[in-house]
Design an enzyme around this catalytic site. Structure first.
Site, PDB file in Angstrom:
ATOM      1  N   THR A  55      32.211  37.112 -17.130  1.00 60.38           N
ATOM      2  CA  THR A  55      31.243  36.800 -15.735  1.00 60.38           C
ATOM      3  C   THR A  55      31.471  37.095 -14.918  1.00 60.38           C
ATOM      4  O   THR A  55      32.753  36.762 -13.689  1.00 60.38           O
ATOM      5  CB  THR A  55      31.009  35.188 -15.771  1.00 60.38           C
ATOM      6  N   LYS A  98      33.111  30.368  -8.813  1.00 55.55           N
ATOM      7  CA  LYS A  98      32.667  31.755  -8.725  1.00 55.55           C
ATOM      8  C   LYS A  98      31.305  31.609  -9.355  1.00 55.55           C
ATOM      9  O   LYS A  98      30.579  32.254  -8.833  1.00 55.55           O
ATOM     10  CB  LYS A  98      33.822  31.733  -9.735  1.00 55.55           C
ATOM     11  N   LYS A 110      23.973  34.311 -18.510  1.00 63.51           N
ATOM     12  CA  LYS A 110      25.318  33.379 -18.244  1.00 63.51           C
ATOM     13  C   LYS A 110      24.808  32.775 -16.598  1.00 63.51           C
ATOM     14  O   LYS A 110      25.663  31.659 -16.918  1.00 63.51           O
ATOM     15  CB  LYS A 110      26.025  34.427 -18.482  1.00 63.51           C
ATOM     16  N   ASN A 164      38.729  41.723 -10.388  1.00 63.98           N
ATOM     17  CA  ASN A 164      39.258  41.766 -11.957  1.00 63.98           C
ATOM     18  C   ASN A 164      38.813  42.976 -12.675  1.00 63.98           C
ATOM     19  O   ASN A 164      39.105  44.061 -13.214  1.00 63.98           O
ATOM     20  CB  ASN A 164      39.443  40.550 -12.775  1.00 63.98           C
ATOM     21  N   LEU A 169      38.488  38.764 -18.582  1.00 57.92           N
ATOM     22  CA  LEU A 169      38.416  38.452 -17.455  1.00 57.92           C
ATOM     23  C   LEU A 169      38.191  37.237 -16.318  1.00 57.92           C
ATOM     24  O   LEU A 169      36.847  37.401 -16.291  1.00 57.92           O
ATOM     25  CB  LEU A 169      38.710  40.286 -16.313  1.00 57.92           C
ATOM     26  N   PRO A 170      38.565  36.763 -15.267  1.00 58.85           N
ATOM     27  CA  PRO A 170      37.782  35.916 -14.742  1.00 58.85           C
ATOM     28  C   PRO A 170      37.096  35.986 -13.615  1.00 58.85           C
ATOM     29  O   PRO A 170      35.885  35.744 -13.524  1.00 58.85           O
ATOM     30  CB  PRO A 170      38.926  35.568 -13.708  1.00 58.85           C
TER      31      PRO A 170
END
Length: 336
Positions: A134, A284, A209, A108, A103-104
């Site tokens: 992420t 983001k 990440k 979410n 998911l973004p």
């Protein structure tokens, strides 16, 4: 709890599974042979630019899928291929005891797990829930606590490699969670990636990440600046890229994902910066890095500047273009 998670997600710079094994990089051949695949359904939530090819690689390894995406059109080709498509994350949890989410944003992910029709509404005890989004590491930790209360297992496993690696099954997965549960996660993740790395407790996958994307953003801007300068000094861009890639300036952004149109084939810069990793998502992720830097009192001087550059790009019409469009942005911004 859901409210506190939403607050955590909103504060995260959003611009938007048993056998003990030592931490290791999993062997692709060892973890994704057909003989090892259990063939029981796997749930997959989020089949966008990255999730779509990831899910397809699970299909190639013989796993039936239970699919959900907030955008029904994204599920059509899976439905046409004979996979089950359901109407909510809860329905996925009712039908599958291994679920991958891609998911973004933190918001979410919170909605998919803790929302009114979220996974936790119908999750089975013993289920393995792997989040490859992420998101904020603290959100991953909070979700893990909620999942544990339901008798299930949560692991964070964000990816690196982009859409191309997702298609070819060569992603790198950075996995956080209980070490004894890592082997079961390898079985699935190894079918989608060539590197599956155990990082530590829940949240450490996200931490790895975030650090990776911080460096990626900075190196892409540096590559774009160097290429732009060289071109303006009269150098042929392909020649300059060749020199950089045999010299000390070589990096992934220059030799694998060059941002200059015409230098490489099969990358977003060769396709008007379409596909790949969107500028909004990079902004983001840099917001997550900024929040993490603030909470740990870590100076990220170049990272902060990179964050601002990508935010400005979003405001100037680049939000849906690949983040390598920073080259085009710099070419157009004569005031820098």
């Amino acid at each position: 709890m859901a409210a506190s998670l939403r607050l955590r997600g909103a504060a995260s710079g959003l611009w938007y599974w048993s056998r003990r094994q030592p931490p290791a990089v999993a062997s692709l051949a060892a973890v994704c042979s057909r003989s090892m695949a259990s063939k029981t359904p796997v749930g997959f939530i989020g089949v966008g630019n990255m999730g779509n090819p990831m899910a397809k690689n699970l299909m190639k390894h013989g796993y039936p899928l239970i699919i959900y995406d907030v955008f029904p059109d994204a599920c059509k080709e899976f439905l046409d291929a004979g996979e089950q498509v359901v109407s909510s994350p809860a329905d996925v949890a009712e039908k599958a005891d291994r679920i991958i989410t891609m998911l973004p944003t933190s918001i979410n992910a919170i909605e998919a797990y803790s929302g009114a029709n979220g996974i936790l509404k119908k999750v089975k005890k013993g289920s393995l829930l792997i989040d490859s989004s992420t998101i904020d590491p603290m959100v991953s930790k909070e979700l893990a606590k909620e999942v544990e209360k339901m008798g299930a297992v949560f692991m964070d496993a964000p990816v690196s490699g982009g859409v191309g690696a997702a298609r070819s099954g060569n992603l790198t997965f950075m996995v956080g969670g209980v070490e004894e549960e890592f082997a079961a996660a390898q079985e699935l993740l190894g079918c989608m990636g060539s590197n599956v790395v155990y990082c530590g407790a829940v949240g450490t996958g996200q931490a790895a990440k975030i650090c990776n994307n911080l460096l990626l953003a900075i190196s892409m801007i540096g590559t774009a600046e160097a290429m732009n300068l060289g071109i303006r000094l009269g150098l042929d861009p392909k020649l300059l890229a060749k020199i950089l890639n045999m010299s000390s300036g070589r990096c992934w952004s220059s030799d694998t994902y060059n941002p200059v149109p015409g230098v490489m084939d099969g990358v977003p810069s060769a396709n008007n910066y379409q596909g790949g990793f969107g500028t909004t998502l990079m902004a983001k992720d840099l917001g997550l890095a900024q929040d993490a830097a603030t909470s740990t009192k870590s100076p990220i001087l170049l990272g902060s500047q990179a964050h601002q550059i990508y935010r400005v790009m979003c405001a100037k019409g680049y939000s849906q273009k690949d983040f390598s469009a920073v080259f085009q942005f710099l070419r157009e911004e004569e005031t820098f």
